[in-house]
Design a protein around this motif. Structure first.
Motif, PDB file in Angstrom:
ATOM      1  N   ALA A  78       0.812  -1.215   0.000  1.00 45.03           N
ATOM      2  CA  ALA A  78       0.000   0.000   0.000  1.00 45.03           C
ATOM      3  C   ALA A  78       0.845   1.265   0.000  1.00 45.03           C
ATOM      4  CB  ALA A  78      -0.928  -0.007   1.208  1.00 45.03           C
ATOM      5  N   ALA A  79       1.976   1.240   0.688  1.00 43.91           N
ATOM      6  CA  ALA A  79       2.776   2.461   0.812  1.00 43.91           C
ATOM      7  C   ALA A  79       4.028   2.456  -0.052  1.00 43.91           C
ATOM      8  CB  ALA A  79       3.178   2.673   2.270  1.00 43.91           C
ATOM      9  N   SER A 122       1.789   4.545  -5.172  1.00 40.91           N
ATOM     10  CA  SER A 122       1.592   5.104  -3.832  1.00 40.91           C
ATOM     11  C   SER A 122       2.617   6.195  -3.540  1.00 40.91           C
ATOM     12  CB  SER A 122       1.703   4.000  -2.782  1.00 40.91           C
ATOM     13  OG  SER A 122       0.690   3.033  -2.961  1.00 40.91           O
TER      14      SER A 122
END
Length: 530
Positions: A183-184, A189
């Motif tokens: 996700a990061a 992202s």
């Protein structure tokens, strides 16, 4: 047995036999010499590889139109002024890369050589900004490179991936395995995080070096070509979409006025401490990423032979007219097999049917000979036809599509008497049966159904023009002899075509078509196979 009934049976059998004899008679007009006569023109250097919309492709369209007219076929399309035409014209819309570069100081870096792009970066005019190293470019609760770093109005350079803690686990994923698309830590992202902090452009330093780096850039260059692909409808690109510039450690160091060794040291410092940098190297960078628009005017060739008592029903026989044009090094890709072989096959089938019609033995159903373009760009010509049919799709009984039937593949190098059939049983069991019977009676080739398997990793069923008929429920057969070493290369030339083999396959298509257009009942759509 009743004498009248017996007489009727004998008469019916004689009629069928006569029809078969007639089919053989007209099939004999399909010759290897005629196929070669046409192909030496279609696949000549003068047509410059027949790239979609090019002068060479238009010459090919003119050539086949001339012969259709000579054979007595009628124009199947209508021009804007209402006049009949052999050309079904349509337009492709193309967005492509113009001038794209990155500059730092007196150094200008080259697109798809010194750097690559993820996504579409739109910067029509050169734009300069300060650039700063922002660690891993992560903004997460557990770790943030932007906590004490102001990047508003600046560009950022960030490391790929995520930092690794002292215990051997990665800080964001919390495991011993790097989470490349987490996700990061994925590139998208990182771009979003930088944009939220007001950054202008994002550069991501790849971990790859040497041969691995060269391979990565080549692969990215191939992927970038999808942003050069034409479309049937105009595409409005979003100037605010997510994009990142991929760079090597060496290019990143030049942009930041530092050395690769110092960059590596910066990265190691973050990994060791588990904390962002306190001193961030910086520099100046300029970016230009120009997108251009153009239209490609092209045309399908549509030649129509009207049937007799069942003329409202139409059989389509198709092949694609275009090829891939001229290579960047100037070599011409003549496309003798792909799909010059299919293009000239349609001419020979049209001639055979025209001879039959001239002697009062014309087809009961109508036939549309359809040489489409745009196949090499994305099956666009057949897609356009399926959305703008010249004859109602509900009255279209089948499509027999020919694409690459002049060579052999590695699997059949010692057995030339074969042809791959794809799709014959997907929508109509009767079409498959007719095809099998035609082969048994007239040609006796090995019908290879390897690529008809829904698990075929090549997915050939979806890769030629028949598919745009099949997807709207029209039964199809795709005739194909496989991929060879000259596929999409300059070596696909006339002298390598096996004309004896091709002639037999063209006769198979003719006999299958003859039965489809002359039988009493239209074939039914009774299957929906995977």
């Amino acid at each position: 047995m009743n004498k009248n009934l017996l007489a009727g049976i004998l008469l019916s059998a004689a009629t069928i036999a006569n029809a078969q004899d007639e089919a053989v008679k007209y099939a004999e007009s399909i010759t290897k010499d005629d196929l070669k006569k046409h192909l030496v023109i279609i696949a000549s250097d003068s047509l410059e590889g027949r790239d979609t919309g090019s002068p060479g492709q238009k010459k090919a369209a003119e050539y086949v139109s001339k012969y259709y007219k000579q054979f007595g076929l009628q124009p199947g399309a209508t021009d804007a002024d209402g006049s009949k035409s052999f050309l079904q014209k349509y337009t492709l819309h193309k967005r492509s890369w113009g001038e794209v570069y990155v500059k730092a100081g007196d150094k200008k870096f080259e697109f798809n050589k010194d750097f690559y792009l993820n996504g579409i970066l739109i910067a029509p005019e050169e734009s300069s900004s300060e650039v700063v190293l922002a660690g891993y470019g992560i903004d997460d609760q557990a770790y943030s490179d932007y906590k004490d770093l102001d990047v508003k109005g600046k560009s950022v350079i960030v490391f790929e991936g995520e930092p690794k803690a002292a215990d051997g686990k990665y800080l964001i994923s919390g495991t011993a395995e790097k989470s490349k698309w987490g996700a990061a830590v994925g590139w998208q992202s990182k771009v979003k995080a930088a944009h939220e902090k007001g950054a202008k452009y994002v550069f991501i330093i790849t971990d790859k070096t040497g041969d691995d780096l060269d391979k990565e850039i080549r692969q990215r260059a191939v992927m970038a070509r999808r942003f050069n692909a034409p479309t049937l409808k105009p595409v409005q690109e979003n100037p605010n979409n997510i994009a990142a510039v991929g760079v090597s450690q060496d290019v990143a160091a030049q942009i930041l006025n530092t050395s690769v060794a110092k960059l590596v040291k910066n990265k190691a410092a973050i990994d060791k401490s588990g904390k962002p940098l306190t001193k961030n190297p910086s520099g100046q960078v300029a970016v230009k990423a120009e997108r251009t628009s153009e239209t490609i005017e092209t045309e399908n060739v549509a030649a129509f032979m009207e049937g007799s008592d069942k003329k409202e029903e139409v059989l389509v026989i198709s092949a694609h007219l275009d090829h891939i044009g001229i290579s960047p090094n100037g070599e011409i890709n003549n496309g003798a097999d792909d799909d010059g072989s299919g293009t000239v096959s349609l001419l020979e089938i049209a001639e055979a049917f025209s001879k039959a019609k001239a002697e009062g033995k014309g087809p009961r159903r109508s036939i549309l000979f359809l040489n489409v373009t745009g196949e090499e760009k994305g099956l666009f010509g057949s897609e356009y036809y399926s959305e703008n049919p010249l004859f109602p799709l509900k009255n279209t009984i089948a499509d027999l599509n020919i694409d690459m039937i002049g060579r052999v593949d590695e699997a059949h190098k010692n057995d030339h008497n074969y042809v791959y059939l794809i799709g014959s049983d997907k929508l109509s069991s009767k079409l498959h049966e007719i095809s099998e019977e035609a082969n048994k009676k007239y040609v006796n080739f090995k019908l290879d159904y390897t690529f008809n398997d829904p698990k075929d990793p090549n997915r050939f069923y979806y890769r030629s023009d028949h598919y745009n008929f099949a997807k709207v429920g029209i039964p199809v057969i795709f005739y194909f002899t496989g991929v060879h070493e000259d596929y999409h290369k300059p070596g696909d030339d006339v002298e390598k075509i096996l004309f004896e083999k091709q002639t037999s396959i063209v006769k198979l298509v003719f006999h299958t078509a003859w039965e489809l257009v002359n039988r009493d009942e239209r074939i039914v759509v009774d299957s929906n196979k995977e």
